[in-house]
Enzyme design. Structure first.
Site, PDB file in Angstrom:
ATOM      1  CD  GLN A 197      21.799 -13.529  -9.973  1.00  0.00           C
ATOM      2  OE1 GLN A 197      20.865 -12.822 -10.334  1.00  0.00           O
ATOM      3  NE2 GLN A 197      22.923 -13.029  -9.489  1.00  0.00           N
ATOM      4  CG  ASN A 198      26.679 -16.699 -14.186  1.00  0.00           C
ATOM      5  OD1 ASN A 198      25.888 -15.764 -14.328  1.00  0.00           O
ATOM      6  ND2 ASN A 198      27.940 -16.531 -13.846  1.00  0.00           N
ATOM      7  CG  HIS A 227      18.657 -17.985 -13.057  1.00  0.00           C
ATOM      8  ND1 HIS A 227      19.105 -16.725 -13.383  1.00  0.00           N
ATOM      9  CD2 HIS A 227      17.783 -17.803 -12.032  1.00  0.00           C
ATOM     10  CE1 HIS A 227      18.544 -15.818 -12.583  1.00  0.00           C
ATOM     11  NE2 HIS A 227      17.748 -16.453 -11.750  1.00  0.00           N
ATOM     12  CG  ASP A 264      28.614 -19.926 -16.920  1.00  0.00           C
ATOM     13  OD1 ASP A 264      28.832 -20.531 -15.855  1.00  0.00           O
ATOM     14  OD2 ASP A 264      28.800 -18.688 -17.040  1.00  0.00           O
ATOM     15  CB  CYS A 312       7.394 -40.032 -23.608  1.00  0.00           C
ATOM     16  SG  CYS A 312       7.794 -38.282 -23.374  1.00  0.00           S
ATOM     17  CB  CYS A 338      11.399 -37.462 -25.111  1.00  0.00           C
ATOM     18  SG  CYS A 338      11.651 -38.709 -23.846  1.00  0.00           S
ATOM     19  CB  SER A 376      22.877  -5.920 -12.050  1.00  0.00           C
ATOM     20  OG  SER A 376      21.952  -6.929 -12.377  1.00  0.00           O
TER      21      SER A 376
END
Ligand code: NAD
Ligand code: ZN
Length: 252
Positions: free
Chosen positions: A101-102, A119, A104, A154, A151, A193
């Protein structure tokens, strides 16, 4: 006395497929702050208020600046002993999938080869309109000029490749994670958790399909009642010795 059981070591040593579900706790020992960054500039911002598409469209420069700050913290951090132990475990197990779920990217930097990022990845950026990847340097240059990063192809706004509040998780990642959990012989839930779905469901899915499920967390979690084994220590204290135990020759 190790904090984990012989059963866990035996199940891991004989496992063909293992899933390790990780959350913010595994990166705590790398010094990655949680959303609450105590030391300054960004402290006054509530992640719930910045990590959503409305806030981004309302003030793209602010949200791009906040994410650049968080990206820099991640890039300055190093994978810790727990990330490295999981990367080493691949040597002993046919298929080891890390579902994190990290955002990093520390599992990949530690050397894990099969990482499902539920994520997203804060070190990546893309264009909201054409969805092309964008360089971090484009974002940094715009911030230095005090204009929103756009961008080069575009002119769409550039956003971080993370899942915001109110957004769906990437379907391909959920699918891969679910399939890996169904097939797992062992699932380890580390530093999460386990209250946010669908990640919190994965250990239960694995268990329903016959996996041995253990959690590594100093505190109780949303799945404590269900797991086969709770190891109440930090990830950095447990995973290196668990790796060593699995790597040691076994009595047949
Ligand atoms: P969480 O904050 O809900 O839970 C963290 C868990 O880690 C807690 O149960 C805590 O007891 C445990 N913990 C703390 N230190 C630990 C250690 N050293 N070893 C083992 N466990 C430890 O985190 P979550 O379950 O990942 O959910 C929070 C959300 O915040 C996620 O959606 C995640 O994407 C996001 N987030 C990501 C990062 C990152 O990428 N590193 C950092 C902060 C938040
Ligand atoms: Zn574009």
């Amino acid at each position: 006395m190790p904090a984990f059981s012989d059963t866990l070591v035996d199940r891991l040593a004989s496992a063909s497929r293992v899933v390790v579900l990780t959350g913010a706790g595994i990166s705590a020992e790398s010094g990655i702050p949680t959303f609450r960054d105590p030391d300054g500039l960004w402290e006054k911002f509530d992640p719930q208020e910045l990590a959503n598409v409305e806030a981004f469209l309302d003030n793209p420069e602010l949200v791009q600046g906040w994410y650049r700050h968080r990206r820099q913290l991640v890039e300055e951090a190093e994978p810790n002993a727990a990330h490295r132990a999981l990367a080493d475990l691949e040597t002993h197990i046919d298929a080891l999938t890390v579902v994190t779920q990290n955002v990093d990217a520390l599992h990949t930097r530690a050397g894990s080869s099969d990482v499902v990022e539920l994520h997203g990845n804060i070190t990546h950026n893309y264009c909201m309109d054409c969805e092309r990847p964008a360089e971090a340097s484009t974002v940094d240059a715009a911030i230095a000029e005090g204009v929103p990063a756009r961008c080069p192809e575009c002119d769409g706004l550039i956003r971080p490749d993370v899942v915001w509040f109110g957004e769906q998780l990437p379907p391909a990642a959920i699918e891969r994670a679910g399939t890996a959990a169904e097939r797992a012989d062992v699932l380890l839930s580390v530093g999460t958790s386990a209250v946010v779905y669908p990640a919190a469901r994965l250990p239960l899915v694995a268990q329903e399909h016959g996996a041995y499920v253990a959690e590594i967390n100093p505190d109780t979690t949303g799945i404590t009642e269900a797991v086969d084994e709770s190891i109440r220590e930090t990830a950095g204290a447990v995973l290196p010795s668990l790796r060593d135990a699995v790597a040691a020759p076994h009595d047949a």
